[in-house]
Structure formats: structure tokens, C-alpha cells
Scaffold this active site. Structure first.
Site, PDB file in Angstrom:
ATOM      1  N   SER A   1      62.371  49.185  83.561  1.00 46.92           N
ATOM      2  CA  SER A   1      62.692  47.946  82.850  1.00 46.92           C
ATOM      3  C   SER A   1      61.399  47.241  82.484  1.00 46.92           C
ATOM      4  O   SER A   1      60.300  47.708  82.801  1.00 46.92           O
ATOM      5  CB  SER A   1      63.554  47.030  83.732  1.00 46.92           C
ATOM      6  OG  SER A   1      62.816  46.602  84.876  1.00 46.92           O
ATOM      7  N   LYS A   2      61.528  46.104  81.824  1.00 50.34           N
ATOM      8  CA  LYS A   2      60.345  45.393  81.337  1.00 50.34           C
ATOM      9  C   LYS A   2      59.427  44.923  82.465  1.00 50.34           C
ATOM     10  O   LYS A   2      58.247  44.679  82.236  1.00 50.34           O
ATOM     11  CB  LYS A   2      60.775  44.198  80.467  1.00 50.34           C
ATOM     12  CG  LYS A   2      61.277  44.619  79.092  1.00 50.34           C
ATOM     13  CD  LYS A   2      61.394  43.429  78.164  1.00 50.34           C
ATOM     14  CE  LYS A   2      61.794  43.863  76.774  1.00 50.34           C
ATOM     15  NZ  LYS A   2      60.759  44.671  76.127  1.00 50.34           N
ATOM     16  N   ARG A   3      59.971  44.781  83.662  1.00 51.59           N
ATOM     17  CA  ARG A   3      59.087  44.348  84.759  1.00 51.59           C
ATOM     18  C   ARG A   3      58.077  45.436  85.120  1.00 51.59           C
ATOM     19  O   ARG A   3      57.082  45.175  85.796  1.00 51.59           O
ATOM     20  CB  ARG A   3      59.901  43.935  85.981  1.00 51.59           C
ATOM     21  CG  ARG A   3      60.511  45.065  86.777  1.00 51.59           C
ATOM     22  CD  ARG A   3      61.097  44.509  88.064  1.00 51.59           C
ATOM     23  NE  ARG A   3      61.652  45.550  88.897  1.00 51.59           N
ATOM     24  CZ  ARG A   3      62.882  46.005  88.816  1.00 51.59           C
ATOM     25  NH1 ARG A   3      63.698  45.505  87.891  1.00 51.59           N
ATOM     26  NH2 ARG A   3      63.327  46.951  89.616  1.00 51.59           N
TER      27      ARG A   3
END
Length: 458
Positions: free
Chosen positions: A241-243
Site C-alpha cells: 500500500s502507499k505506506r
């Protein structure tokens, strides 16, 4: 009868930018098709009218082009085949393999809420399967009659053989009450009509395959060979994910070479012995579905950077320069291209190469950064004035000759070479780190060097 041509497809939904995981799926389909001397097709699955946007479809196409995954035939859009999807649904209705569902959205929503409250998967209760239609029938959806008993067995080329009890699968909608086909129907019809032999896709579609098998059976069609790829996780083991960093492929284009990205994506879940660095031609020659792992691959930005650094050093200097430099005079272009191998030794990304070389085509009035300003002390500037006077007399403006001149000058000044070279670099580039100072002088040329030295004193 000649053997069927192996045909794969990449079928993304244009509801967002192309994800790293989807790009890997496209690559695996491409590699397998080319390995089998077959065809690789592109289909945009835009049945979701609310979320599908043309800007995302264009992003998908542009990113695949950047990745240099060239599809065969023209790209197709699922929405353009809606009449065919509707025809198939109506035929299933006529042959008794599907039925009209008059249930209201409110009833279906309540059924779903009740199931979720009980902690059970939402399933349709088959109310309309054998019921007589109402006297004043409202708009109806069409549901497929799925078997209530027995099992559906899925033989997957990547994941283990799976068994799905038919009693746990409901009669799903194939045509909505507004007359539009669902993705489940559209996918099966399009795969059949496009002669898809292998459906290679993300593991999140594994359960969908069982439902699709019911459609294939109802239509007396042969399903493709399924190969579901485990999803990509971050280094912490959680789904990517974007994290974990950028997940959209377009976010990598300014920094990474497509050949590096292809190499890296190929190694995410697939392997050929201990080989880490290989060409696309080698990947095509080696690729097999059996070599895809069953565990999620882990995305590592550090490994991608290391791989990109390798490809930067191996890249054609002219091709690399075309990506980062503005139009330049031919003589300057050739000189800068010749220094590219030295520049890429210090860089992991295209942005770093551009940043480290930009001084070569920037205006001669450079604003030194803080580190360079500290080096350009009054005594250093005075020494550079004397050096400029010496360089004006230099006729052989080549790196070897300039090296001798600078060493002789440092000896005459009674200082170490670095006490001249470092301020000189700061004055010419505005930085304290660059390519070798002798190569730097040769690249800038005599006039530009003297002009920059003059400007550094102002």
C-alpha cells in the site's frame, strides 16, 4: 486440427492508476505468451460505469508502453461488447439456465445486512429461482442457476488445487435490472470470444474462478487454464500500500529505467535459479508458470534502486542523455555523453543523474549551495583568480593536459591539489560533489570555464 495458439490477456479496470501489482500481472502474461510463441492481448474492463474513467484507461496504456510490453492486435474495451454480453444472458434465460430476479434493492440490502450481522458471507436466498413472476413485474435482473450440490474443483497452475462446495455459492447476477452486464458475465464471454487459453491474474481473483466455472459449464464452453499469482506485500509482510511507498507505476518513471523495472517485477514472485539480473529476452526464454512462487512476494525499494543503478551504468550514454537533458549543441552533447559513465557511478536514479549533471547546461551564473559557499573563502577566490589567469594561456584543453596544468599550479602555490581542485569545483558547479575536476574542465570548455570563474568572483 492445428494446436490452439496460446493467448493471454491483461484485463485491468480503469478505476485508478496502474498499480505495481497489476504491472507485474501484465508482465507475467506477456512473458508467458512470448515464451509460448503466442499472443498477448490488452482489454480494458470498463463495465463499472460509475468508477471507470478514460483518464485511468490512458494511464494504463501509457504505462504499459513505457514498460515496453507490446500487445498484439488493438486494445479492446469491454463496454463495446455489451450487446454480445446481453445476448448471452438472454440465451441462458431462454434455455432455463438462468432466471429473472424481481427482488428490490432494499430486500437485497437487508439480506446482506442480516448476513453480516450474523458473521456469515452474504448470499442470495434464491427466492426468485422457482417463483412465479408477479402480476405487475418491476424491472428484473437475470441470475445464473448455479448447482446447489456437489463441488467445483479448480486446478490452478500456480496455487494448489482448490475445492469449492457449491452449496456455499449463490445464484449470482449476470445482467442487472438496468440491462447492463455484470463483470462476471462480461469477463467469461470476452475471454471465450478472444480465445484466451490462459488466465494469469492476481490471487484476489481465485474465488471468482469458481463462479466463472459455473458460467462456462452453463454455456458448454471450455474454460481457460487458470494461474493465480500471490499478491505483493511490503517488507513488513502486509499487503503493498502507499505506506510502503509509491504504488502507481507512473510515479516511478522520472527515476527508473523501464528495463530495470521489468527485471525487478519479473523477480517479484518468479525466479530462474539464482539469477537476479537478466534481459527481457532471457526472461522470455526462461519463463514458466511452474516457477512462480506460492507465497506473496515482498516489494523492496532498496533492491529496486540497486537494480536501477546497475542499468543506469549499463545504459547507452546518448539514450540516457536524451531522457534528462534539454536540446544542446552537438559538440557539447558529445562531450557530456562521453562523461555519462562516470556520472552514473554516483547515481541510483535518473533524477540523481540529472541533478548531478544539470550544472553542465545551466546558466553560468551559478548560486553555490551552502557547502560550496563555505569552500569559496576569500583566499580560495584569490587563488582561483590566479588560476584563471593561468588557464587563459592553456591551448591544449583536454583532461590530461589540464590535470598537468592544475598540478603545476598547485605546486607553484605551495598547496595540495585538493586546495585548488575543491574551490574550483565549487565555483564551476555550485556544488562540492561532481565528476572529476579535470573531466569537468574539459566538458565545460575553455570559454565557459573562464566565464564561470569570472562570475564566481562577482
Amino acid at each position: 486440427m492445428p494446436p490452439k495458439t496460446i493467448t493471454t490477456r491483461f484485463a485491468p479496470s480503469p478505476t485508478g492508476n496502474l498499480h505495481i501489482g497489476s504491472a507485474r500481472t501484465a508482465l507475467f502474461n506477456y512473458l508467458f505468451a512470448k515464451n509460448q510463441k503466442g499472443k498477448f492481448l490488452l482489454r480494458i474492463e470498463d463495465t463499472d460505469k460509475i468508477r471507470s474513467q478514460n483518464i485511468y484507461a490512458q494511464d494504463i496504456i501509457k504505462n504499459l508502453q513505457w514498460l515496453q510490453l507490446h500487445w498484439d492486435d488493438k486494445p479492446t474495451r469491454q463496454s463495446q461488447n455489451a450487446a454480445r454480453h446481453t445476448e448471452i444472458a438472454e440465451n441462458l434465460l431462454k434455455t432455463g439456465k438462468a432466471y429473472k430476479c424481481f427482488c428490490s434493492p432494499e430486500r437485497l440490502a437487508k439480506m446482506r445486512e442480516t448476513a453480516l450481522a450474523k458473521g456469515t458471507p452474504p448470499r442470495y436466498d434464491n427466492k426468485c429461482r422457482n417463483a412465479a413472476p408477479p402480476k405487475n413485474p418491476p424491472p428484473y435482473a437475470i441470475r445464473l442457476k448455479t448447482p446447489n450440490t456437489g463441488e467445483t474443483i479448480l486446478n490452478d497452475r500456480v496455487m494448489e488445487k482448490a475445492t469449492f462446495p457449491n452449496s456455499e455459492m449463490d445464484d449470482f447476477i449476470i445482467l442487472r435490472s438496468d440491462g447492463t452486464p455484470t463483470w462476471m458475465l462480461a469477463l467469461v464471454v470476452d475471454d471465450h470470444d478472444m480465445n484466451i487459453t490462459h488466465a494469469i491474474r492476481g490471487g484476489d481473483h481465485h474465488a471468482n474462478a469458481a463462479r466463472q466455472m459455473h458460467l462456462y459449464n452453463a454455456l458448454n464452453w471450455t474454460p481457460p487454464i487458470f494461474a493465480h499469482i500471490p499478491l505483493i506485500h511490503g517488507t513488513d509482510g502486509a499487503r503493498l500500500s502507499k505506506r510502503h511507498g509509491a504504488t502507481g507505476l507512473s510515479e516511478y518513471q522520472k527515476d527508473f529505467l523501464p528495463e530495470a523495472m521489468r527485471n525487478y517485477l519479473a523477480r517479484l514472485g518468479w525466479s530462474h535459479g539464482d539469477d537476479e539480473i537478466f534481459s527481457t529476452e532471457e526472461a522470455i526464454r526462461w519463463f514458466s508458470l511452474e516457477a512462480i512462487g506460492r507465497s506473496p512476494a515482498r516489494f523492496s525499494s532498496e533492491k529496486l534502486l540497486n537494480l536501477n543503478a546497475h542499468y543506469l551504468r549499463a545504459a547507452n550514454p546518448n539514450a540516457l542523455l536524451e531522457r534528462i537533458a534539454p536540446p544542446l549543441p552537438k559538440s557539447q552533447w558529445q562531450a557530456i555523453a562521453s562523461a555519462m559513465p562516470e556520472m552514473t557511478k554516483r547515481s541510483e536514479t535518473l533524477s540523481e543523474v540529472k541533478k548531478n549533471m544539470a550544472f553542465l547546461w545551466e546558466d553560468s551564473h551559478l548560486a553555490p549551495n551552502d557547502h560550496a559557499r563555505k569552500i569559496l573563502t576569500p583566499s580560495a577566490r584569490n587563488r582561483l583568480s590566479r588560476l584563471a589567469f593561468r588557464l587563459q594561456k592553456e591551448h591544449d584543453w583536454t583532461a590530461p593536459a589540464l590535470e598537468k596544468t592544475l598540478r603545476d599550479f598547485a605546486d607553484a602555490e605551495g598547496v595540495k591539489l585538493g586546495e585548488t581542485a575543491q574551490p574550483l569545483r565549487a565555483a564551476l558547479t555550485g556544488r562540492t560533489v561532481s565528476i572529476g575536476v579535470f573531466t569537468l574542465l574539459a566538458l565545460l570548455g575553455k570559454n565557459e570555464t573562464l566565464e564561470r570563474l569570472q562570475n564566481s568572483r562577482e
